[in-house]
Design an enzyme around this catalytic site. Structure first.
Site, PDB file in Angstrom:
ATOM      1  N   LYS A 170       0.861  -1.191   0.000  1.00  0.00           N
ATOM      2  CA  LYS A 170       0.000   0.000   0.000  1.00  0.00           C
ATOM      3  C   LYS A 170       0.893   1.236   0.000  1.00  0.00           C
ATOM      4  O   LYS A 170       1.494   1.582   1.019  1.00  0.00           O
ATOM      5  CB  LYS A 170      -0.920   0.056   1.221  1.00  0.00           C
ATOM      6  N   GLY A 225      -5.070   3.504  -1.783  1.00  0.00           N
ATOM      7  CA  GLY A 225      -6.138   3.941  -0.880  1.00  0.00           C
ATOM      8  C   GLY A 225      -5.571   4.550   0.374  1.00  0.00           C
ATOM      9  O   GLY A 225      -4.357   4.686   0.525  1.00  0.00           O
ATOM     10  N   GLY A 277      -5.153   5.154   4.689  1.00  0.00           N
ATOM     11  CA  GLY A 277      -4.704   4.314   5.788  1.00  0.00           C
ATOM     12  C   GLY A 277      -5.845   3.629   6.512  1.00  0.00           C
ATOM     13  O   GLY A 277      -5.759   2.445   6.863  1.00  0.00           O
ATOM     14  N   GLY A 332      -4.872   0.540   4.468  1.00  0.00           N
ATOM     15  CA  GLY A 332      -3.736   0.253   5.368  1.00  0.00           C
ATOM     16  C   GLY A 332      -4.163  -0.648   6.516  1.00  0.00           C
ATOM     17  O   GLY A 332      -3.512  -1.665   6.813  1.00  0.00           O
ATOM     18  N   GLU A 382       9.625   1.212  10.688  1.00  0.00           N
ATOM     19  CA  GLU A 382      10.636   2.234  10.377  1.00  0.00           C
ATOM     20  C   GLU A 382       9.946   3.577  10.563  1.00  0.00           C
ATOM     21  O   GLU A 382       9.140   3.977   9.719  1.00  0.00           O
ATOM     22  CB  GLU A 382      11.126   2.106   8.923  1.00  0.00           C
ATOM     23  N   GLU A 432       9.066  16.171  15.795  1.00  0.00           N
ATOM     24  CA  GLU A 432       9.394  16.063  14.368  1.00  0.00           C
ATOM     25  C   GLU A 432       8.525  17.032  13.571  1.00  0.00           C
ATOM     26  O   GLU A 432       7.301  16.928  13.610  1.00  0.00           O
ATOM     27  CB  GLU A 432       9.156  14.630  13.885  1.00  0.00           C
TER      28      GLU A 432
HETATM   29  P1  NAD Z   1       1.897   8.258   8.197  1.00  0.00           P
HETATM   30  O1  NAD Z   1       2.229   7.425   9.371  1.00  0.00           O
HETATM   31  O2  NAD Z   1       0.823   9.275   8.338  1.00  0.00           O
HETATM   32  O3  NAD Z   1       1.450   7.336   6.974  1.00  0.00           O
HETATM   33  C1  NAD Z   1       2.271   6.305   6.500  1.00  0.00           C
HETATM   34  C2  NAD Z   1       1.401   5.292   5.769  1.00  0.00           C
HETATM   35  O4  NAD Z   1       0.504   4.691   6.699  1.00  0.00           O
HETATM   36  C3  NAD Z   1       0.546   5.878   4.660  1.00  0.00           C
HETATM   37  O5  NAD Z   1       0.532   4.983   3.568  1.00  0.00           O
HETATM   38  C4  NAD Z   1      -0.836   5.958   5.296  1.00  0.00           C
HETATM   39  O6  NAD Z   1      -1.902   5.879   4.374  1.00  0.00           O
HETATM   40  C5  NAD Z   1      -0.809   4.720   6.192  1.00  0.00           C
HETATM   41  N1  NAD Z   1      -1.746   4.765   7.326  1.00  0.00           N
HETATM   42  C6  NAD Z   1      -2.266   5.843   7.957  1.00  0.00           C
HETATM   43  N2  NAD Z   1      -3.095   5.447   8.956  1.00  0.00           N
HETATM   44  C7  NAD Z   1      -3.098   4.101   8.952  1.00  0.00           C
HETATM   45  C8  NAD Z   1      -3.759   3.105   9.736  1.00  0.00           C
HETATM   46  N3  NAD Z   1      -4.579   3.437  10.729  1.00  0.00           N
HETATM   47  N4  NAD Z   1      -3.515   1.799   9.469  1.00  0.00           N
HETATM   48  C9  NAD Z   1      -2.660   1.449   8.469  1.00  0.00           C
HETATM   49  N5  NAD Z   1      -2.033   2.342   7.676  1.00  0.00           N
HETATM   50  C10 NAD Z   1      -2.237   3.653   7.918  1.00  0.00           C
HETATM   51  O7  NAD Z   1       3.264   8.921   7.710  1.00  0.00           O
HETATM   52  P2  NAD Z   1       3.500   9.930   6.508  1.00  0.00           P
HETATM   53  O8  NAD Z   1       2.933  11.258   6.902  1.00  0.00           O
HETATM   54  O9  NAD Z   1       3.081   9.310   5.218  1.00  0.00           O
HETATM   55  O10 NAD Z   1       5.112  10.004   6.486  1.00  0.00           O
HETATM   56  C11 NAD Z   1       5.847  10.789   7.355  1.00  0.00           C
HETATM   57  C12 NAD Z   1       6.400   9.955   8.506  1.00  0.00           C
HETATM   58  O11 NAD Z   1       7.141   8.840   8.012  1.00  0.00           O
HETATM   59  C13 NAD Z   1       7.397  10.750   9.334  1.00  0.00           C
HETATM   60  O12 NAD Z   1       7.189  10.485  10.699  1.00  0.00           O
HETATM   61  C14 NAD Z   1       8.741  10.186   8.881  1.00  0.00           C
HETATM   62  O13 NAD Z   1       9.777  10.380   9.791  1.00  0.00           O
HETATM   63  C15 NAD Z   1       8.399   8.754   8.678  1.00  0.00           C
HETATM   64  N6  NAD Z   1       9.403   8.066   7.823  1.00  0.00           N
HETATM   65  C16 NAD Z   1      10.262   7.160   8.391  1.00  0.00           C
HETATM   66  C17 NAD Z   1      11.254   6.538   7.598  1.00  0.00           C
HETATM   67  C18 NAD Z   1      12.256   5.551   8.169  1.00  0.00           C
HETATM   68  O14 NAD Z   1      12.932   4.876   7.394  1.00  0.00           O
HETATM   69  N7  NAD Z   1      12.403   5.432   9.479  1.00  0.00           N
HETATM   70  C19 NAD Z   1      11.327   6.841   6.234  1.00  0.00           C
HETATM   71  C20 NAD Z   1      10.442   7.766   5.712  1.00  0.00           C
HETATM   72  C21 NAD Z   1       9.475   8.371   6.503  1.00  0.00           C
END
Ligand code: NAD
Length: 492
Positions: free
Chosen positions: A186, A217, A219, A223, A261, A395
Site C-alpha cells: 500500500k 487507498g 490508511g 492500510g 521504520e 518532528e
Molecule cells: P503516516 O504514518 O501518516 O502514513 C504512512 C502510511 O501509513 C501511509 O501509507 C498511510 O496511508 C498509512 N496509514 C495511515 N493510517 C493508517 C492506519 N490506521 N492503518 C494502516 N495504515 C495507515 O506517515 P506519513 O505522513 O506518510 O510520512 C511521514 C512519517 O514517516 C514521518 O514520521 C517520517 O519520519 C516517517 N518516515 C520514516 C522513515 C524511516 O525509514 N524510518 C522513512 C520515511 C518516513
C-alpha cells in the site's frame, strides 16, 4: 511552470491510475477515486482508484496463488528475473525521476541522482545477495544430524509514507522478493504514482502475475485492512510513530512479525575544530534535502560555543541562498512541501516555537516562486533557544532546524539523548577519536561522522525507541528477516 512530460509519463498521467492485482490493473469495486495533486503548482496530477478491504483481500489471495511458483524458483532463477526487472527500471529511469518529482515535488536533479538509481541498486543488491546465501546451515550437535533450513514466509505486507516513494519501496520489498516471498503493497495515497508505474514495469519485465500486488487507498481503509489481514505472514510499515504504534498493536494481536521504520529528530553535534563554513553548508544541505521531509535528517544543530556565531552566520547565508522552485525545474534546489496539510503543519510549528520563546534567526514562512504561486512552498527556518521548545522536541518534517550552544562533550551527548527518538545523529570533528567516542554515546540506530544522511547497501539502517524496531533495512540482516528459520533434525 512549463514542464516537458516524457511520452510515457504523459500517457500514464492521462489514464486512470488503478490497483495492480494478480498481474492486472483494476478499478475499485466501489468505483471510488481521488485526485493526486502536483505540489509544485497545486494542480491535479492524476486520478487514482481508492480501494478498501475487498481489494486488499483480492491482492492477498493473488499473492498466495503466486507464492508456490515464485518460492519454488532457485535463488539464481529468481535473481535473474529481478535483474531483468532492474534493467527495465533503468530503461525508464528518466520517466521515474520525472514522475517522482511531479508527485512529491522533490528537485528532479535529486530524484535522478539519488532516489531512482539508489532504489534500483537495492533491487540488484538483494538479488545478488540471495544467490550467495546459505539457506541450509549444518548444526554441530552430538548424536543428531541437524541443520537450520531457511525458507520464505509467504505473503508479506508493506505500507509506505509519501516522502521517498520509489526508494523506500525498494528498500522494503527487494529483500522480501529476493528471498522468495510474494507481496502486497500500500503506497501513500499522497504520492502513489511511481509505485504503480513500477508495477507496470515489473509486468513488462516478466515478473510473474501475483508476485507484486499494489492496492491504492487511504490508511483507515486499505492500510488497516492490510496490516490486520489474517493471511499476511510478515508486515513492514514505514511512517509516523503514531500510526506505527497502531500497526504494532494489530500485528501483536495477530502474532505477525513486523518491522517499524518510524520518524526521527536527528541531531548534529558540531565541535570547534573543523572548517565551520563547510559543516554549516553541509547541514544546510541536509535540512533542505527533499524540503526537510527526511526522517533521519539533522534537525537539531548542537554547536560548540566557540564557533556558534560564525556557524549560525554561515548556515543562515547558505539557507537564504537555496534556490526554491518547482520540483521538475532543473535549477531548483528545494521544491515545495508535499501538500498544503504539510505546509500548514510546518508553519504552525515555527509559529508555536517562536511563541514559546525561541530566537528566530530565519522566520521561514511561505514562499511564492514566480509562475508557481499555487504550490506548497515554504522558506527554510532557523530557530534557537531552549531544549524544552516544541521545535527542538518534535518532528516537524520540513526545512526547519533548531540551534543550541554547548560547552563540552557530555553536555552535547545529554542534549541529544533527552528525546525518545532514536533514528540518526551525526558528529562533526577532525578529532576522529572523539568523534567515534561521541558517535557511540548518542543513542540511535545510526551515528554518522562528518556527514549526515549516509546510505549504502550493506550498511544497516534502522531506528530504536520511538523511531522503530524490527531489524531495519538495507543489509544482509534484512534479507535474513524475510526467511523463516526451521530446524531439521534426525537422531543418529
Ligand atoms: P503516516 O504514518 O501518516 O502514513 C504512512 C502510511 O501509513 C501511509 O501509507 C498511510 O496511508 C498509512 N496509514 C495511515 N493510517 C493508517 C492506519 N490506521 N492503518 C494502516 N495504515 C495507515 O506517515 P506519513 O505522513 O506518510 O510520512 C511521514 C512519517 O514517516 C514521518 O514520521 C517520517 O519520519 C516517517 N518516515 C520514516 C522513515 C524511516 O525509514 N524510518 C522513512 C520515511 C518516513
Amino acid at each position: 511552470m512549463n514542464i516537458q512530460l516524457t511520452p510515457n509519463v504523459s500517457e500514464f498521467l492521462h489514464s486512470p491510475v488503478q490497483h495492480f492485482i494478480g498481474g492486472r490493473f483494476k478499478k475499485s469495486a466501489s468505483e471510488k477515486t481521488a485526485e493526486v495533486l502536483n505540489p509544485s503548482n497545486g494542480s491535479r496530477l492524476a486520478t487514482i482508484a481508492m480501494g478498501a478491504a475487498t481489494e486488499v483481500d483480492e491482492a492477498v489471495t493473488a499473492a498466495w496463488k503466486a507464492f508456490p511458483a515464485w518460492s519454488g524458483l532457485s535463488p539464481n532463477e529468481r535473481a535473474a528475473k529481478l535483474h531483468r526487472f532492474a534493467e527495465q527500471l533503468e530503461k525508464h529511469a528518466a520517466d521515474l525521476a520525472l514522475l517522482e518529482s511531479l508527485d512529491v515535488g522533490k528537485a528532479i536533479t535529486a530524484a535522478e541522482a539519488f532516489d531512482i538509481p539508489f532504489g534500483i541498486e537495492g533491487l540488484r543488491y538483494f538479488a545478488d545477495l540471495s544467490t550467495h546465501w546459505h539457506y541450509d546451515v549444518p548444526l554441530a550437535v552430538k548424536n543428531i544430524e541437524a541443520r537450520t533450513h531457511r525458507a520464505p514466509y509467504g505473503v508479506c505486507g508493506f505500507i509506505f509514507p509519501w516522502n521517498f516513494p520509489f526508494t523506500l519501496l525498494f528498500w522494503g520489498v527487494a529483500p522480501a522478493l529476493a528471498a522468495g516471498n510474494t507481496i502486497v503493497v500500500k503506497p501513500s495515497e499522497v504520492t502513489p504514482l511511481s509505485s504503480i508505474f513500477v508495477a507496470k514495469l515489473a509486468a513488462e519485465a516478466g515478473i510473474p502475475d501475483g508476485v507484486i500486488n499494489l492496492v491504492l487507498g487511504d490508511g483507515q481503509s486499505v492500510g488497516a485492512a492490510l496490516a490486520g489481514h489474517p493471511k499476511i505472514k510478515r508486515m513492514s510499515f514505514t511512517g509516523s510513530p503514531e500510526v506505527g504504534k497502531k500497526i504494532g498493536e494489530v500485528c501483536g494481536r495477530n502474532l505477525v512479525p513486523c518491522k517499524l521504520e518510524l520518524g526521527g529528530k536527528g541531531a548534529a553535534i558540531v565541535f570547534d575544530d573543523l572548517n565551520v563554513e563547510d559543516a554549516a553548508k553541509k547541514l544546510a544541505g541536509a535540512i533542505t534535502l527533499n524540503t526537510g521531509q527526511v526522517c533521519c535528517t539533522a534537525t537539531r544543530w548542537l554547536v560548540h560555543e566557540k564557533i556558534y556565531d560564525q556557524f549560525v552566520d554561515k548556515a543562515a547565508t547558505a539557507l537564504k541562498e537555496t534556490k526554491i522552485g518547482a520540483g521538475p525545474d532543473r535549477e531548483t534546489q528545494m521544491g515545495p512541501l508535499v501538500s498544503e496539510v504539510q505546509r500548514k503543519r510546518v508553519l504552525r510549528y515555527v509559529e508555536e516555537g517562536a511563541k514559546q520563546g525561541a530566537e528566530v534567526i530565519l522566520p521561514g514562512g511561505t514562499a511564492t516562486p514566480r509562475g508557481n504561486e499555487k504550490g506548497f512552498y515554504v522558506q527554510p527556518s532557523l530557530l534557537a533557544g531552549s531544549p524544552e521548545n516544541v521545535c527542538y522536541r518534535e518532528e516537524i518534517f520540513g526545512p526547519s532546524a533548531f540551534l543550541l550552544k554547548f560547552k563540552d562533550e557530555n553536555e552535547a551527548i545529554n542534549l541529544v539523548n533527552r528525546l525518545d527518538y532514536g533514528l540518526a545523529n551525526s558528529v562533526w570533528s577532525t578529532d576522529l577519536k572523539r568523534a567515534a567516542r561521541v558517535a557511540e554515546k548518542v543513542i540511535a540506530g545510526n551515528s554518522w561522522i562528518n556527514a549526515h544522511n549516509v546510505f549504502a547497501y550493506g550498511l544497516p539502517y534502522g531506528g530504536i525507541n520511538l523511531s522503530g524496531f524490527g531489524g531495519g533495512v538495507n543489509s544482509p540482516e534484512t534479507f535474513a528477516d524475510y526467511l523463516r528459520p526451521q530446524t531439521i533434525a534426525r537422531p543418529l
